[in-house]
Motif scaffolding. Sequence first.
Motif, PDB file in Angstrom:
ATOM      1  N   TYR A 108     100.297  23.581 -65.252  1.00 15.52           N
ATOM      2  CA  TYR A 108      99.026  23.830 -65.821  1.00 15.52           C
ATOM      3  C   TYR A 108      98.442  24.664 -64.678  1.00 15.52           C
ATOM      4  CZ  TYR A 108      99.374  20.693 -69.902  1.00 15.52           C
ATOM      5  OH  TYR A 108      99.828  20.145 -70.889  1.00 15.52           O
ATOM      6  N   SER A 109      97.472  25.676 -64.998  1.00 12.69           N
ATOM      7  CA  SER A 109      96.645  26.346 -64.088  1.00 12.69           C
ATOM      8  C   SER A 109      95.411  26.774 -64.736  1.00 12.69           C
ATOM      9  CB  SER A 109      97.410  27.677 -64.031  1.00 12.69           C
ATOM     10  OG  SER A 109      98.769  27.644 -63.173  1.00 12.69           O
ATOM     11  N   LEU A 110      94.632  27.039 -63.974  1.00 14.84           N
ATOM     12  CA  LEU A 110      93.314  27.601 -64.790  1.00 14.84           C
ATOM     13  C   LEU A 110      93.214  29.223 -64.454  1.00 14.84           C
ATOM     14  CD1 LEU A 110      90.421  25.644 -63.079  1.00 14.84           C
ATOM     15  CD2 LEU A 110      91.117  25.620 -65.497  1.00 14.84           C
ATOM     16  N   ALA A 111      93.008  29.873 -65.457  1.00  9.04           N
ATOM     17  CA  ALA A 111      93.191  31.274 -65.549  1.00  9.04           C
ATOM     18  C   ALA A 111      91.965  31.818 -65.884  1.00  9.04           C
ATOM     19  CB  ALA A 111      94.309  31.727 -67.058  1.00  9.04           C
ATOM     20  N   LEU A 112      91.513  33.025 -65.023  1.00 11.06           N
ATOM     21  CA  LEU A 112      90.255  33.604 -65.402  1.00 11.06           C
ATOM     22  C   LEU A 112      90.814  34.894 -65.967  1.00 11.06           C
ATOM     23  CD1 LEU A 112      87.401  34.001 -64.887  1.00 11.06           C
ATOM     24  CD2 LEU A 112      87.834  34.961 -62.601  1.00 11.06           C
ATOM     25  N   VAL A 113      90.618  35.269 -67.186  1.00 13.20           N
ATOM     26  CA  VAL A 113      91.417  36.419 -67.794  1.00 13.20           C
ATOM     27  C   VAL A 113      89.940  36.962 -68.539  1.00 13.20           C
ATOM     28  CG1 VAL A 113      92.652  37.116 -69.786  1.00 13.20           C
ATOM     29  CG2 VAL A 113      93.497  35.307 -68.060  1.00 13.20           C
ATOM     30  N   GLY A 114      89.864  38.256 -68.052  1.00  6.49           N
ATOM     31  CA  GLY A 114      88.839  39.153 -68.858  1.00  6.49           C
ATOM     32  C   GLY A 114      87.331  38.397 -68.687  1.00  6.49           C
ATOM     33  N   GLY A 115      87.321  37.761 -67.423  1.00  2.00           N
ATOM     34  CA  GLY A 115      85.834  37.159 -67.100  1.00  2.00           C
ATOM     35  C   GLY A 115      85.575  35.716 -67.339  1.00  2.00           C
ATOM     36  N   ARG A 116      86.645  35.372 -68.306  1.00  2.00           N
ATOM     37  CA  ARG A 116      86.564  33.972 -68.953  1.00  2.00           C
ATOM     38  C   ARG A 116      87.733  33.006 -68.404  1.00  2.00           C
ATOM     39  NH1 ARG A 116      85.988  33.440 -74.772  1.00  2.00           N
ATOM     40  NH2 ARG A 116      85.231  31.397 -74.156  1.00  2.00           N
ATOM     41  N   TRP A 117      87.122  31.585 -68.349  1.00  2.28           N
ATOM     42  CA  TRP A 117      88.287  30.870 -67.982  1.00  2.28           C
ATOM     43  C   TRP A 117      88.918  30.146 -68.944  1.00  2.28           C
ATOM     44  CZ3 TRP A 117      89.600  30.176 -62.972  1.00  2.28           C
ATOM     45  CH2 TRP A 117      88.572  30.429 -61.862  1.00  2.28           C
TER      46      TRP A 117
END
Length: 160
Positions: A108-117
Amino acid sequence: MFSITVSRALSVADVAAVFAELVPPGLPLAVQPPGADVPDGIGGLWAILEPTEDPAWPLGLVVHVYACDLGPYPDLRFAEHIGERLGVDVLCGVDPSFVEVDPQDPYYSLALVGGRWYLAGTAGTRLWGPYSVRGADGRLREEPGGEAVRLLRPVVVDTR
């Protein structure tokens, strides 16, 4: 130590410039390409650029922090800053204070995509590259890790 992965290849100069905006003044900062020798006199922050096997997430940054206090959630704050300043998406470790997952599950990871987590799943992905799996017959076989990183659900991450 923390690691973050970004969605675009970056230069040593790009990473050094963005990191310099976040580290306390006077703190030694070294950013190096893959395979570089350990810098002399490390006393602050040392980052190594590491290519990945995933063209959607081509660059990992392994960050070593020595004898300095970067405050709470440095990986998440660095991820937000890099994402904003360089226009990239970013993956980083899951902090249990933001998302509840099995702490023994590395996929699992935290993803910051397009400015959203988002909470992201990375099991079986190209990001992990080829890995060995023991089959029912007891023999090891190589798995290519051909899946893309999956965004599982939005999460709230407040690093302030």
